[in-house]
Design an enzyme around this catalytic site. Structure first.
Site, PDB file in Angstrom:
ATOM      1  CG  HIS A  47      -2.022  -1.043   1.105  1.00 40.54           C
ATOM      2  ND1 HIS A  47      -2.726  -1.526   2.184  1.00 40.54           N
ATOM      3  CD2 HIS A  47      -2.516  -1.699   0.023  1.00 40.54           C
ATOM      4  CE1 HIS A  47      -3.602  -2.431   1.771  1.00 40.54           C
ATOM      5  NE2 HIS A  47      -3.497  -2.559   0.464  1.00 40.54           N
ATOM      6  CB  CYS A  51       3.923  13.726  -9.481  1.00 44.00           C
ATOM      7  SG  CYS A  51       3.221  14.912 -10.641  1.00 44.00           S
ATOM      8  CB  CYS A  80       5.069  13.626 -14.478  1.00 41.91           C
ATOM      9  SG  CYS A  80       6.005  13.634 -12.932  1.00 41.91           S
TER      10      CYS A  80
HETATM   11  P1  NAD Z   1      -6.911  -3.131  10.687  1.00 49.21           P
HETATM   12  O1  NAD Z   1      -6.912  -1.843  11.459  1.00 49.21           O
HETATM   13  O2  NAD Z   1      -8.084  -3.440   9.852  1.00 49.21           O
HETATM   14  O3  NAD Z   1      -6.765  -4.353  11.678  1.00 49.21           O
HETATM   15  C1  NAD Z   1      -5.780  -4.359  12.660  1.00 49.21           C
HETATM   16  C2  NAD Z   1      -5.599  -5.778  13.148  1.00 49.21           C
HETATM   17  O4  NAD Z   1      -4.501  -5.782  14.012  1.00 49.21           O
HETATM   18  C3  NAD Z   1      -6.795  -6.334  13.917  1.00 49.21           C
HETATM   19  O5  NAD Z   1      -7.091  -7.619  13.409  1.00 49.21           O
HETATM   20  C4  NAD Z   1      -6.294  -6.439  15.349  1.00 49.21           C
HETATM   21  O6  NAD Z   1      -6.757  -7.609  16.019  1.00 49.21           O
HETATM   22  C5  NAD Z   1      -4.804  -6.550  15.155  1.00 49.21           C
HETATM   23  N1  NAD Z   1      -4.013  -5.986  16.222  1.00 49.21           N
HETATM   24  C6  NAD Z   1      -4.142  -4.793  16.851  1.00 49.21           C
HETATM   25  N2  NAD Z   1      -3.192  -4.635  17.778  1.00 49.21           N
HETATM   26  C7  NAD Z   1      -2.428  -5.752  17.742  1.00 49.21           C
HETATM   27  C8  NAD Z   1      -1.273  -6.199  18.435  1.00 49.21           C
HETATM   28  N3  NAD Z   1      -0.687  -5.460  19.382  1.00 49.21           N
HETATM   29  N4  NAD Z   1      -0.769  -7.418  18.127  1.00 49.21           N
HETATM   30  C9  NAD Z   1      -1.354  -8.187  17.181  1.00 49.21           C
HETATM   31  N5  NAD Z   1      -2.430  -7.813  16.478  1.00 49.21           N
HETATM   32  C10 NAD Z   1      -2.956  -6.613  16.757  1.00 49.21           C
HETATM   33  O7  NAD Z   1      -5.554  -3.118   9.871  1.00 49.21           O
HETATM   34  P2  NAD Z   1      -5.183  -3.735   8.458  1.00 49.21           P
HETATM   35  O8  NAD Z   1      -5.810  -5.075   8.316  1.00 49.21           O
HETATM   36  O9  NAD Z   1      -3.745  -3.550   8.317  1.00 49.21           O
HETATM   37  O10 NAD Z   1      -5.938  -2.839   7.368  1.00 49.21           O
HETATM   38  C11 NAD Z   1      -6.002  -1.468   7.505  1.00 49.21           C
HETATM   39  C12 NAD Z   1      -5.374  -0.656   6.368  1.00 49.21           C
HETATM   40  O11 NAD Z   1      -4.879   0.510   7.004  1.00 49.21           O
HETATM   41  C13 NAD Z   1      -4.186  -1.247   5.670  1.00 49.21           C
HETATM   42  O12 NAD Z   1      -4.444  -1.114   4.320  1.00 49.21           O
HETATM   43  C14 NAD Z   1      -2.971  -0.395   6.043  1.00 49.21           C
HETATM   44  O13 NAD Z   1      -2.297   0.043   4.897  1.00 49.21           O
HETATM   45  C15 NAD Z   1      -3.554   0.830   6.676  1.00 49.21           C
HETATM   46  N6  NAD Z   1      -2.882   1.253   7.940  1.00 49.21           N
HETATM   47  C16 NAD Z   1      -1.522   1.177   8.072  1.00 49.21           C
HETATM   48  C17 NAD Z   1      -0.923   1.581   9.255  1.00 49.21           C
HETATM   49  C18 NAD Z   1       0.582   1.503   9.354  1.00 49.21           C
HETATM   50  O14 NAD Z   1       1.257   1.598   8.338  1.00 49.21           O
HETATM   51  N7  NAD Z   1       1.154   1.314  10.552  1.00 49.21           N
HETATM   52  C19 NAD Z   1      -1.685   2.045  10.325  1.00 49.21           C
HETATM   53  C20 NAD Z   1      -3.080   2.122  10.149  1.00 49.21           C
HETATM   54  C21 NAD Z   1      -3.663   1.713   8.952  1.00 49.21           C
END
Ligand code: NAD
Length: 239
Positions: free
Chosen positions: A111, A119, A122
């Protein structure tokens, strides 16, 4: 990393990770508690259609996310994965750089990357760093301003890196496929687990998710990742 040159036989662990991996570093998950910023749901702020109408506001949201990232550090799980070195392949939904900061050499960002800009005029992508996007900033390749968006894949955008998930169908008996910290709401974790027809399959989330069939996994750990990462990695961690 050069994905096409990757020697899959030399890999022991393939990690598919989500926001939960970085939660204990202090980066909030989208679906965790308090998923609102200035009264907008985080999912709306991360939607390309919303960006087209509210670019300045979305830039501010990503300024905030970059600032948060600048003030956190890899946790014990990132470090344990990094300790596997080139034996680990990371397919991550995360846009943070905590796996890289921990020293992981093989990281695919499905992602995109929070520290990059893209951008849309371009097509240029570049490392922007973790500072705020300012009105005078522009694309270093073509000079566009309004066409520049954060270098992350937003909802309702295509995700070219998804093609690399096909590597899972080539896993062998010596591989561990570990799913960590993802609800499975964005990418279909069940389909990924089904694609792996060989090897050990492990699931680790904080709690059960409606989107994930735990029966598809050999081992399931509902616990903070930092507490169970040794079990998730398993016996091959040594060496
Ligand atoms: P999500 O928020 O949908 O789910 C988070 C998952 O993490 C849950 O299943 C939860 O049970 C688990 N979780 C939370 N704390 C935990 C821990 N300490 N140990 C183990 N598991 C734990 O997240 P997702 O499925 O990654 O999807 C959300 C989207 O948001 C993704 O596309 C991602 O790119 C983006 N995102 C990224 C970040 C980051 O880069 N750190 C942060 C937030 C969202």
């Amino acid at each position: 990393m050069d994905f096409d040159a990757l020697d899959l036989d030399a890999i022991t662990h393939v990690f598919f990770t989500g926001a939960g991996l970085s939660a204990e570093s202090g980066l909030p998950t989208f679906r965790g508690v308090g998923g609102l910023w200035r009264n907008y749901p985080a999912q709306q702020l991360a939607d390309i259609r919303f960006w087209r109408q509210n670019a300045a506001l979305v830039h501010e949201f990503y300024d905030m996310r970059r600032e948060t990232l600048a003030n956190v550090a890899p946790n014990a799980a990132h470090r344990a994965i990094a300790a596997l070195g080139t034996r680990a392949l990371n397919l991550t939904q995360n846009v943070d750089n905590l796996l890289e900061q921990a020293g992981c050499p093989n990281v695919i960002h499905l992602h995109g990357r929070l520290w990059q800009m893209h951008c849309t005029s371009c097509g240029h992508r570049w490392d922007f760093g973790l500072g705020p996007w300012r009105a005078e900033d522009c694309c270093p390749a073509c000079g566009a301003r309004e066409a520049v968006k954060p270098g992350v894949v937003m909802f309702n955008e295509t995700a070219p890196e998804y093609a690399k998930l096909s590597v899972l169908s080539r896993l062998k008996p010596h591989h561990t496929f570990a799913v960590i910290g993802t609800s499975g709401a964005v990418i279909d974790v069940n389909a990924l687990a089904r694609a792996c027809t060989a090897g050990r399959k492990v699931l680790n989330n904080a709690e059960a998710s409606d989107y994930v069939e735990e029966d598809l996994f050999d081992e399931v750990y509902y616990a903070p990742t930092t507490e169970v990462i040794t079990q998730v990695i398993g016996p091959a961690a040594a060496g």
